[in-house]
Design an enzyme around this catalytic site. Structure first.
Site, mmCIF file in Angstrom:
data_model
loop_
_atom_site.group_PDB
_atom_site.id
_atom_site.type_symbol
_atom_site.label_atom_id
_atom_site.label_comp_id
_atom_site.label_asym_id
_atom_site.label_seq_id
_atom_site.Cartn_x
_atom_site.Cartn_y
_atom_site.Cartn_z
ATOM 1 C CG ASP A 1 -6.730 -2.004 -3.836
ATOM 2 O OD1 ASP A 1 -7.384 -1.583 -2.867
ATOM 3 O OD2 ASP A 1 -5.492 -2.086 -3.825
ATOM 4 C CG HIS B 1 -5.657 -2.369 0.118
ATOM 5 N ND1 HIS B 1 -5.097 -1.653 -0.920
ATOM 6 C CD2 HIS B 1 -5.030 -1.957 1.246
ATOM 7 C CE1 HIS B 1 -4.175 -0.837 -0.443
ATOM 8 N NE2 HIS B 1 -4.112 -1.004 0.865
ATOM 9 C CB SER C 1 -0.950 -0.042 1.198
ATOM 10 O OG SER C 1 -1.970 0.923 1.089
#
Length: 290
Positions: A233, A262, A117
């Site tokens: 996502d 995610h 991320s």
């Protein structure tokens, strides 16, 4: 949700004031977990916004890396986990650079950085630095944002409330460690305006997002990058990635995964690479081929 526990031990170093910080805060302790051999390849793992070295995806990645015979350091950014109180931002690659320069890591011959991320966004900035560790062989960004302004806009929208609440819970803990109290932040924009902008001297949140966004600069990367994304996502929408990835150039290997969320993927994830299936197994195949 319940990742296996890697065999590693506590590790820490002290780094100086970050590039662009207003200070004077001085040095800060960066903590993590280090395991594996003392030579060969070292994999540095960088967590996402509001996370730390103990998150399940960090532990699972460490186990896979150690099982392949490599060393692994999963770090907590400044203010996160057991690291010293402070704030970090989306472009703070100078912290990663200082961590890798620690004498305890000098014996490793090649270094790979895997960022999850926002951690992947920070890792990409490491490849954009004019001064970087010559041992840096590759960067892996998993479900990472590239357009900070647009991503915050979508995450702050009503539909993103459950993901936003999760991230802000971790950030509030960082604020409490730094200032002794935890205000109720309702949006990522509020967090950035209250903490990142004054801490690092940005003119505004817009200035922060525009100046630190890695997407427009992908072609400048001097280190090979593997970018893993999924159309499903919910925190880093594909629409924020595609324009930048189309212009990324040959140095960025983009792999779209049809199934996944995610930083979460099925056990049989296939990036189109040879060898064992699974996200980390495929990532390691890519790294070991460099």
């Amino acid at each position: 949700m319940r990742a296996p526990k890697p065999i590693d031990k506590p590790w820490s170093t002290v780094i100086s004031e970050p590039e662009g910080g207003l200070g004077p805060r001085g040095a800060v302790r960066i903590a993590g977990q280090l395991g594996g051999p003392s030579r060969g390849n070292l994999f540095l793992l960088v967590h996402g916004l509001g996370g730390d070295a103990q998150r399940p995806y960090m532990s699972a990645a460490a186990v896979a890396i150690l099982d392949h015979g490599h060393a692994c350091l999963r770090m907590s950014m400044r203010g996160a986990g057991r690291s010293g109180p402070d704030f970090y931002h989306a472009g703070l690659a100078s912290d990663l650079h200082q961590v890798l320069a620690d004498p305890s890591l000098a014996s490793y011959s090649r270094i790979f950085v895997i960022g999850f991320s926002l951690g992947g966004h920070v890792a990409i900035h490491l490849a954009l630095r004019a001064q970087r560790d010559p041992r840096l062989a590759g960067i892996v960004a998993i479900c990472s944002p590239l357009d900070l302004a647009r991503n915050v806009e979508l995450l702050d929208a009503p539909a993103g409330w459950i993901y936003r609440r999760h991230v802000l819970a971790g950030l509030s803990k960082i604020h409490e460690d730094v200032h002794g109290h935890a205000p109720r932040f309702g949006t990522i924009r509020e967090w950035d305006a209250a903490t990142i902008v004054p801490r690092f001297g940005f003119e505004s949140v817009e200035h922060y997002w525009a100046s630190q966004a890695a997407g427009p600069r992908l072609r400048e990367a001097a280190v090979p990058i593997l970018f893993v994304a999924t159309p499903a996502d919910p925190m880093v929408p594909a629409e924020t990635l595609r324009p930048h990835l189309r212009r990324a150039g040959a140095g960025v290997d983009v792999r779209w995964v049809r199934r996944g969320g995610h930083v979460g993927f099925p056990a049989n994830t296939d990036l189109g690479l040879p060898g064992e299936l699974g996200l980390l197994a495929q990532v390691l195949t890519w790294c070991e081929a460099l």
